[in-house]
Design a protein around this motif. Structure first.
Motif, PDB file in Angstrom:
ATOM      1  N   LEU A  30       0.819  -1.203   0.000  1.00 22.77           N
ATOM      2  CA  LEU A  30       0.000   0.000   0.000  1.00 22.77           C
ATOM      3  C   LEU A  30       0.855   1.256   0.000  1.00 22.77           C
ATOM      4  CD1 LEU A  30      -2.475  -1.072   2.848  1.00 22.77           C
ATOM      5  CD2 LEU A  30      -2.598  -1.630   0.416  1.00 22.77           C
ATOM      6  N   LEU A 184      -8.669  -0.053   0.492  1.00 23.72           N
ATOM      7  CA  LEU A 184      -8.141  -0.309   1.826  1.00 23.72           C
ATOM      8  C   LEU A 184      -9.039  -1.200   2.652  1.00 23.72           C
ATOM      9  CD1 LEU A 184      -6.769   3.251   2.638  1.00 23.72           C
ATOM     10  CD2 LEU A 184      -5.541   1.285   1.703  1.00 23.72           C
ATOM     11  N   GLU A 188      -7.983  -4.893   4.167  1.00 25.28           N
ATOM     12  CA  GLU A 188      -8.088  -5.244   5.584  1.00 25.28           C
ATOM     13  C   GLU A 188      -8.707  -6.630   5.752  1.00 25.28           C
ATOM     14  OE1 GLU A 188      -9.518  -3.287   9.821  1.00 25.28           O
ATOM     15  OE2 GLU A 188     -10.043  -2.307   7.932  1.00 25.28           O
ATOM     16  N   ILE A 196       3.352  -0.704   4.007  1.00 22.51           N
ATOM     17  CA  ILE A 196       2.952   0.642   3.601  1.00 22.51           C
ATOM     18  C   ILE A 196       4.203   1.443   3.293  1.00 22.51           C
ATOM     19  CG2 ILE A 196       1.759   2.745   4.284  1.00 22.51           C
ATOM     20  CD1 ILE A 196       0.081   1.099   6.202  1.00 22.51           C
ATOM     21  N   LEU A 281      -7.880  -0.257   8.959  1.00 26.93           N
ATOM     22  CA  LEU A 281      -6.707  -0.035   8.124  1.00 26.93           C
ATOM     23  C   LEU A 281      -6.756   1.330   7.452  1.00 26.93           C
ATOM     24  CD1 LEU A 281      -4.108  -0.979   6.780  1.00 26.93           C
ATOM     25  CD2 LEU A 281      -5.508  -2.146   5.059  1.00 26.93           C
ATOM     26  N   GLU A 282      -7.955   1.762   7.026  1.00 26.95           N
ATOM     27  CA  GLU A 282      -8.054   3.058   6.355  1.00 26.95           C
ATOM     28  C   GLU A 282      -7.585   4.189   7.263  1.00 26.95           C
ATOM     29  OE1 GLU A 282     -11.826   5.582   5.006  1.00 26.95           O
ATOM     30  OE2 GLU A 282     -11.379   3.925   3.621  1.00 26.95           O
ATOM     31  N   TYR A 285      -3.810   3.883   7.734  1.00 29.21           N
ATOM     32  CA  TYR A 285      -3.110   4.228   6.499  1.00 29.21           C
ATOM     33  C   TYR A 285      -3.019   5.737   6.312  1.00 29.21           C
ATOM     34  CZ  TYR A 285      -2.496   4.927   1.464  1.00 29.21           C
ATOM     35  OH  TYR A 285      -2.071   5.360   0.249  1.00 29.21           O
ATOM     36  N   THR A 289       0.444   7.943   6.264  1.00 34.37           N
ATOM     37  CA  THR A 289       0.896   8.497   4.987  1.00 34.37           C
ATOM     38  C   THR A 289       0.502   9.959   4.808  1.00 34.37           C
ATOM     39  OG1 THR A 289      -1.107   7.727   3.830  1.00 34.37           O
ATOM     40  CG2 THR A 289       0.796   6.238   3.887  1.00 34.37           C
TER      41      THR A 289
END
Length: 310
Positions: A30, A184, A188, A196, A281-282, A285, A289
């Motif tokens: 990702l 995403l 998951e 990532i 996860l979203e 993430y 990031t």
């Protein structure tokens, strides 16, 4: 992968990237657009030469494999002759790889295209083309699959099928799978681990549970209070990071729910709500990031009262 780096002119696409894809598992790859995912996959498959570092399969680079098609199956993009049937497309690849043409029918059945094998690929939907690309990757019965956005164009049923298919390939058939995706929520549910990256560098890797623990510490807690501002001050004074504060609510990371309650009780602060927040996860993430997007759009300006009435 160990110490991979790649530059294109002044652009550092991949920067000293190292990670391991565990066998018999599905690993999600990702990162934002421009993070270096495709360049990394191309180096892994021998399509780009790293400036430094190595990408290997059991210690061998792709170009050192005696029979690459029997070790690694890859989908980086979908390309078919539009006038050729799905079955004939696969038979061409079988002949080029020295495989029996019967494999074409076998993999068509695996990906759910058995009834569409004689149709021209030019008439396939995007989702069907993705399935045909996956069938092509499976021709050599490889132990490793490298897939770049395989869910693009799939409808919800197709995405659900792909999830179960990849998990079956890894957990039942024992294959090792590296898959990149921007879906995403689906990653998951599908992956055992995720890697990532951002700006060409490793940001974090591990299982979803490990990432959640690493991002949140003891957890994330939502508190609502008419004195939320004072509660935030109390928490910050003791070194607890208040992630956000808006009106009568706040969220704080790295602390248990009961501990937030004790801080409120000790400061005689009235609470209206107190609960833990399970970050998916979203959430993780975007937190990891943040600021690494290649193209970041500014938020639209709020409409003026005159504009709202037009």
């Amino acid at each position: 992968m160990n110490g991979l780096s790649k530059s294109f002119g002044s652009v550092r696409a991949v920067d000293n990237l190292s990670f391991t894809v565990e066998p018999r598992s599905v690993t999600g790859f990702l990162g934002p657009n421009g993070a270096g995912k495709t360049t990394t996959l191309r180096m892994l498959l021998g399509l780009e030469t790293p400036d430094t570092g190595r990408a290997t399969f059991d210690g061998k680079t792709y170009t050192q494999l005696a029979e690459p098609v029997r070790t690694v199956g890859a989908v980086l993009e979908t390309a078919f002759h539009p006038a050729r049937s799905g079955r004939n497309h696969l038979r061409v690849y079988c002949r080029a790889a020295g495989l029996p043409t019967s494999r074409a029918d076998e993999v068509l059945g695996q990906v759910g295209l058995a009834d569409a094998g004689d149709r021209r690929a030019g008439g396939y939907s995007l989702g069907m083309r993705q399935r045909l690309a996956l069938a092509t990757a499976l021709l050599g019965d490889p132990s490793v699959l490298v897939l770049d956005e395989p869910a693009n164009g799939l409808d919800p049923e197709g995405i659900q099928w792909l999830r179960g298919f990849l998990q079956h390939l890894a957990h039942v058939e024992g294959r090792t799978i590296l898959v990149s995706s921007h879906l995403l929520a689906e990653m998951e549910q599908t992956t055992d681990r995720v890697v990532i990256i951002g700006a060409g560098k490793l940001v974090r890797e591990g299982s979803i549970a490990e990432l959640r623990a690493g991002a949140d510490g003891a957890g994330t807690v939502l508190a609502r209070s008419p004195e939320a501002h004072r509660l935030a001050e109390v928490l910050r004074a003791d070194g607890h990071p208040v992630q956000s504060e808006d009106g009568d609510s706040l969220t704080v990371t790295g602390i248990a729910t009961a501990d937030v309650g004790r801080y409120a009780f000790g400061a005689n602060i009235e609470l209206h709500e107190l609960r833990s927040v399970s970050n998916g996860l979203e959430d993780i993430y975007f937190r990891l990031t943040a600021g690494q997007e290649q193209y970041a759009a500014t938020a639209p300006a709020a409409a003026t009262p005159q504009e709202e009435t037009r």
